[in-house]
Each structure stands twice: as C-alpha cells, then as structure tokens.
Design a protein around this motif. Structure first.
Motif, short mmCIF file in Angstrom:
data_model
loop_
_atom_site.label_atom_id
_atom_site.label_comp_id
_atom_site.label_asym_id
_atom_site.label_seq_id
_atom_site.Cartn_x
_atom_site.Cartn_y
_atom_site.Cartn_z
N CYS A 31 0.88 -1.17 0.00
CA CYS A 31 0.00 0.00 0.00
C CYS A 31 0.91 1.22 0.00
CB CYS A 31 -0.90 0.00 1.23
SG CYS A 31 -2.05 1.41 1.27
N PHE A 32 0.68 2.12 -0.94
CA PHE A 32 1.50 3.33 -0.98
C PHE A 32 0.67 4.51 -1.45
CE2 PHE A 32 2.11 1.32 -5.11
CZ PHE A 32 2.02 2.36 -6.01
N THR A 33 1.15 5.69 -1.11
CA THR A 33 0.49 6.93 -1.49
C THR A 33 1.47 7.75 -2.32
OG1 THR A 33 -0.85 6.92 0.51
CG2 THR A 33 -0.64 9.03 -0.64
N GLN A 34 0.99 8.24 -3.45
CA GLN A 34 1.79 9.11 -4.31
C GLN A 34 1.21 10.51 -4.25
OE1 GLN A 34 1.43 6.98 -8.07
NE2 GLN A 34 3.55 6.33 -7.87
N GLU A 78 -3.03 13.60 -3.72
CA GLU A 78 -2.58 12.28 -3.28
C GLU A 78 -3.45 11.18 -3.87
OE1 GLU A 78 -2.44 12.14 0.98
OE2 GLU A 78 -0.62 13.35 1.06
N ASN A 79 -2.80 10.09 -4.26
CA ASN A 79 -3.48 8.88 -4.72
C ASN A 79 -2.91 7.71 -3.95
OD1 ASN A 79 -5.18 9.83 -6.98
ND2 ASN A 79 -3.22 10.37 -7.89
N THR A 80 -3.78 6.92 -3.34
CA THR A 80 -3.34 5.75 -2.60
C THR A 80 -3.72 4.51 -3.39
OG1 THR A 80 -3.58 6.89 -0.49
CG2 THR A 80 -3.54 4.49 -0.41
N LEU A 81 -2.78 3.58 -3.46
CA LEU A 81 -2.96 2.34 -4.21
C LEU A 81 -2.58 1.17 -3.32
CD1 LEU A 81 -1.06 4.52 -6.08
CD2 LEU A 81 -2.24 3.16 -7.76
N HIS A 82 -3.22 0.03 -3.56
CA HIS A 82 -2.85 -1.16 -2.81
C HIS A 82 -3.02 -2.39 -3.69
CE1 HIS A 82 -7.25 -1.18 -2.16
NE2 HIS A 82 -7.10 -2.49 -2.12
N GLY A 83 -2.44 -3.49 -3.23
CA GLY A 83 -2.55 -4.72 -3.99
C GLY A 83 -1.94 -5.89 -3.25
N VAL A 84 -2.01 -7.04 -3.90
CA VAL A 84 -1.50 -8.29 -3.34
C VAL A 84 -0.55 -8.92 -4.35
CG1 VAL A 84 -2.15 -10.62 -2.59
CG2 VAL A 84 -3.60 -8.67 -2.00
N TYR A 85 0.56 -9.44 -3.86
CA TYR A 85 1.48 -10.20 -4.71
C TYR A 85 1.02 -11.66 -4.73
CZ TYR A 85 4.58 -6.19 -4.42
OH TYR A 85 5.11 -4.94 -4.51
N HIS A 86 0.52 -12.12 -5.86
CA HIS A 86 0.05 -13.50 -5.97
C HIS A 86 1.21 -14.46 -6.21
CE1 HIS A 86 -4.27 -12.62 -5.95
NE2 HIS A 86 -3.85 -11.45 -6.39
N GLU A 87 2.23 -13.98 -6.93
CA GLU A 87 3.42 -14.80 -7.15
C GLU A 87 4.62 -13.89 -7.34
OE1 GLU A 87 4.58 -18.56 -9.87
OE2 GLU A 87 4.03 -16.77 -11.00
N VAL A 88 5.67 -14.17 -6.59
CA VAL A 88 6.95 -13.51 -6.78
C VAL A 88 7.95 -14.63 -7.02
CG1 VAL A 88 8.73 -12.05 -5.76
CG2 VAL A 88 6.31 -11.57 -5.29
N LEU A 89 8.38 -14.75 -8.27
CA LEU A 89 9.28 -15.81 -8.67
C LEU A 89 10.55 -15.17 -9.24
CD1 LEU A 89 9.71 -18.86 -9.03
CD2 LEU A 89 8.58 -18.68 -11.25
N ALA A 90 11.49 -14.88 -8.34
CA ALA A 90 12.73 -14.22 -8.75
C ALA A 90 13.59 -15.21 -9.52
CB ALA A 90 13.48 -13.72 -7.52
N PRO A 91 14.25 -14.81 -10.55
CA PRO A 91 14.24 -13.48 -11.16
C PRO A 91 13.32 -13.39 -12.37
CG PRO A 91 16.08 -14.71 -12.05
CD PRO A 91 15.32 -15.64 -11.12
N GLU A 92 12.31 -14.26 -12.44
CA GLU A 92 11.51 -14.38 -13.66
C GLU A 92 10.30 -13.46 -13.75
OE1 GLU A 92 10.49 -18.48 -14.41
OE2 GLU A 92 12.39 -19.12 -13.53
N GLU A 119 -7.43 3.37 -4.14
CA GLU A 119 -8.36 3.61 -3.03
C GLU A 119 -9.05 4.95 -3.27
OE1 GLU A 119 -6.37 3.32 0.73
OE2 GLU A 119 -5.76 1.25 0.37
N GLY A 120 -10.22 5.11 -2.69
CA GLY A 120 -10.90 6.39 -2.76
C GLY A 120 -11.76 6.60 -3.99
N LEU A 121 -11.94 5.57 -4.80
CA LEU A 121 -12.85 5.71 -5.94
C LEU A 121 -14.29 5.61 -5.43
CD1 LEU A 121 -11.07 3.45 -8.61
CD2 LEU A 121 -11.06 5.95 -8.45
N PRO A 122 -15.24 6.12 -6.21
CA PRO A 122 -16.64 6.06 -5.76
C PRO A 122 -17.12 4.64 -5.45
CG PRO A 122 -16.42 7.48 -7.68
CD PRO A 122 -15.09 6.81 -7.47
N GLU A 123 -16.55 3.65 -6.12
CA GLU A 123 -16.90 2.26 -5.84
C GLU A 123 -15.65 1.40 -5.88
OE1 GLU A 123 -19.70 1.22 -8.89
OE2 GLU A 123 -18.17 1.01 -10.39
N THR A 124 -15.64 0.33 -5.11
CA THR A 124 -14.49 -0.58 -5.10
C THR A 124 -14.65 -1.61 -6.21
OG1 THR A 124 -15.56 -2.04 -3.52
CG2 THR A 124 -14.14 -0.30 -2.62
N GLY A 125 -13.62 -2.39 -6.42
CA GLY A 125 -13.70 -3.49 -7.37
C GLY A 125 -13.06 -3.21 -8.72
N HIS A 126 -12.42 -2.06 -8.87
CA HIS A 126 -11.73 -1.75 -10.13
C HIS A 126 -10.28 -2.25 -10.01
CE1 HIS A 126 -15.03 0.67 -11.72
NE2 HIS A 126 -15.19 1.07 -10.48
#
Length: 120
Positions: free
Chosen positions: A16-19, A26-40, A49-56
C-alpha cells in the motif's frame, strides 16, 4: 513523492502506498502479490483507493528477461476488468505516473552502478 505504508514483495504479500503529485494531490494504491518468482516474474493486483466504488482491480504480470550486456528487459501486461477501467486509468494520468516511476528506477540503477549508497 511516494510514501509506502506496507511493502511485502513476496508470494502472498501485499503493498500500500500513497503518491503525491507536484500539485499536492494524493493517490493511494494497494494490492497483493500473488506470485513472486525471482528473477523471472511478479504477478499481482493493483487497485486505487478512494474511488466512488471498489472493485476496479487490475491483474498485472511483470516479466524479467535477461539480455546480453548485463541488461534486463521488463515486460508488463495489465489486464483490466473492462475497457472503461482501462480508459479511466489513462484519463487519471496513470501513464505519466508509470513513466515517472521508470525514470526514478533508471536514476536509482545509475547511482548503484556508480557505487553510491542507496538510502531507504
């Protein structure tokens, strides 16, 4: 300027970070890492975050391809839930944010090559 509230770059981790832009917006964004396969590759989600509706939520796959000369090609594929979501991201100026992020990464890599210490 970017401020990280959470950054767990591992499979199952999240972020989660804010730019803040030059105008102070300010814009805040968040997410989940489903797979981190270094170095591929890294596969994860991305949502404002903060949009009129979630799910985008978009699904992003980043692949790293080794090239000659100690270089790496970065290939990013984003999958949006709708054409409207994709167009909305560009209308919000996301292309500029992405370009700025890669410019900052280039600067960081140049400092690392020059042997300068990187501050967190």
């Amino acid at each position: 300027m970017t401020t990280f509230e959470r950054f767990e770059p591992k499979t199952g981790g999240s972020y989660c970070f804010t730019q803040k832009d030059v105008n102070g917006k300010e814009n805040t964004l968040h997410g989940v890492y489903h797979e981190v396969l270094a170095p591929e590759r890294i596969i994860g989600t991305f949502e404002f975050e903060g949009l009129p509706e979630t799910g985008h939520v978009l699904l992003e796959t980043t692949r790293f391809e080794v090239l000659p000369g100690n270089r790496t090609k970065v290939i990013v594929q984003d999958i949006y839930q709708s054409v409207e979501d994709r167009d909305g991201m560009f209308q919000m100026g996301m292309e500029k944010v992405i370009d700025e992020g890669y410019d900052r990464l280039d600067e960081l890599l140049e400092r690392m090559k020059a042997g300068n210490k990187i501050q967190k």
